[in-house]
Design an enzyme around this catalytic site. Sequence first.
Site, mmCIF file in Angstrom:
data_model
loop_
_atom_site.group_PDB
_atom_site.id
_atom_site.type_symbol
_atom_site.label_atom_id
_atom_site.label_comp_id
_atom_site.label_asym_id
_atom_site.label_seq_id
_atom_site.Cartn_x
_atom_site.Cartn_y
_atom_site.Cartn_z
ATOM 1 N N ASP A 198 29.634 54.752 40.664
ATOM 2 C CA ASP A 198 30.912 55.086 40.013
ATOM 3 C C ASP A 198 31.470 56.341 40.686
ATOM 4 O OD1 ASP A 198 31.974 55.128 36.561
ATOM 5 O OD2 ASP A 198 32.895 56.127 38.262
ATOM 6 N N ASP A 231 36.773 51.637 40.743
ATOM 7 C CA ASP A 231 35.864 52.650 41.299
ATOM 8 C C ASP A 231 34.401 52.462 40.922
ATOM 9 O OD1 ASP A 231 35.772 53.661 38.643
ATOM 10 O OD2 ASP A 231 35.570 55.709 39.403
ATOM 11 N N GLU A 232 34.030 51.327 40.341
ATOM 12 C CA GLU A 232 32.619 51.168 39.985
ATOM 13 C C GLU A 232 32.152 49.732 40.115
ATOM 14 O OE1 GLU A 232 31.542 51.442 35.735
ATOM 15 O OE2 GLU A 232 33.680 51.644 35.348
#
Length: 412
Positions: A19, A113-114
């Site tokens: 993340d 983003d993860e």
Amino acid sequence: MIYLSRRENTWTRIILHGDMDAFFAAVEQRDRPELKGKPVVVGGTGGRGVVSTASYEARRFGIKSAMPMAHALRRCPEAVVLPPDFSRYQTVSAEINAVFNSYSPLVEPLSLDEAFIDMTGAEKLFGSPAEMAERLKRDVREATLGLTISVGVSTTKYTAKVASDFQKPDGLTLVPENAVRSFLRPLPVSRLWGVGDKSRQILETAGFRRIEDVADSTPEKMAQLLGSVGVQVWELANGIDPRPVVPQRDAKSIGKEFTLETDVRGKTAIMPFLQTAAEKVARSLRKQGLEASGVRVKLKTSDFQLLSRQENLRRSTDSALPLFQSACALLDRMPLTFAFRLVGLAAFHLRPAGQSAQGMLFEDAAREKQQRLDRTMDAVREKFGDPALQRGNAAQIFSATAIQKKSGGEDQ
Ligand code: TTP
Ligand code: MG
């Protein structure tokens, strides 16, 4: 970095959760060095705007995602407020996903983003779970020119995700199987998936504040308090989470089409468009960490008849040359006596790049070299624009790249 257990561990599964740290704000700080070290808040700048995210410097003032912007500015009047620039965040997201996809075919993105990455059985290629995570952090930093990612590694998705959040920013937390329960026990019950505000209140009123309180209870008691999610909540509290990492293969084909201002006739007139299309498609594949083993050529006649031919490649690729060569061979199988107003090339049968890496380790140095060259060209194009567009009949081109999410064969 912490290791919750340094003892020799067996790993029934190796699941990484990565993340990015303060993602939107970190991209802004990277691209505007004058913002480094400063409180930066990204979000809606209008009267009723809310915070998308805040740099870690801004978080010290208590600024958080989803907070009203006006409230955030009261807490830190000197904060630099920026509107979100999603296309830049999407570019970085594609870069990190390309890294993830080069580690494992089992990558499950959760947001820009993860992602979860299942690395079970990959120790021979990537080293120990700790080495995998260190390498991932390094590769993400390199691919994004300096951004940091926090990584959690454990035997379940749930613990891996809690672990990645444990030591943000730039964290690395390893929770082997024999440490899962002790890692979870002191955390507040709100860290359990399925426990939102309402369930948290119910649990706290009944005296369950920490995960250990839930873990030491019974599934029946939790079902009684929370209804149908109760049993799962109890299982998570005890580190039980058999859910698999499910890869998201949403793009079924990646294509590039040129609609032409003036119709073209004959192979030599069509080929430059296919070459440019092959270069564009290959670059998209590389950006997304994918390879294709199917190639399709599409032509539209001046009276709007569609012609298409497709074939499978002997080995999957993310390079322009094999795509272009295949397209030329397909062109030879098409009736080229018409005038054409559209020329397109699509790559399909997509899969994460490098899946067949084991079989390729000792062969095909030429292919490796071509890949290195392609990547260099990508970097040059990113910096100086696209020389491919200055070639051939480029002046006629006015249409753009399409990523088609329909299943293959849509233009038959
Ligand atoms: P997060 O990963 O939740 O947050 P973050 O990356 O900014 O910070 P960290 O992970 O270090 O705690 O979300 C990723 C991005 O998604 C974030 O940068 C901005 C966006 N986002 C919103 O727009 N609104 C929100 O409410 C949240 C939580 C995130
Ligand atoms: Mg994040």
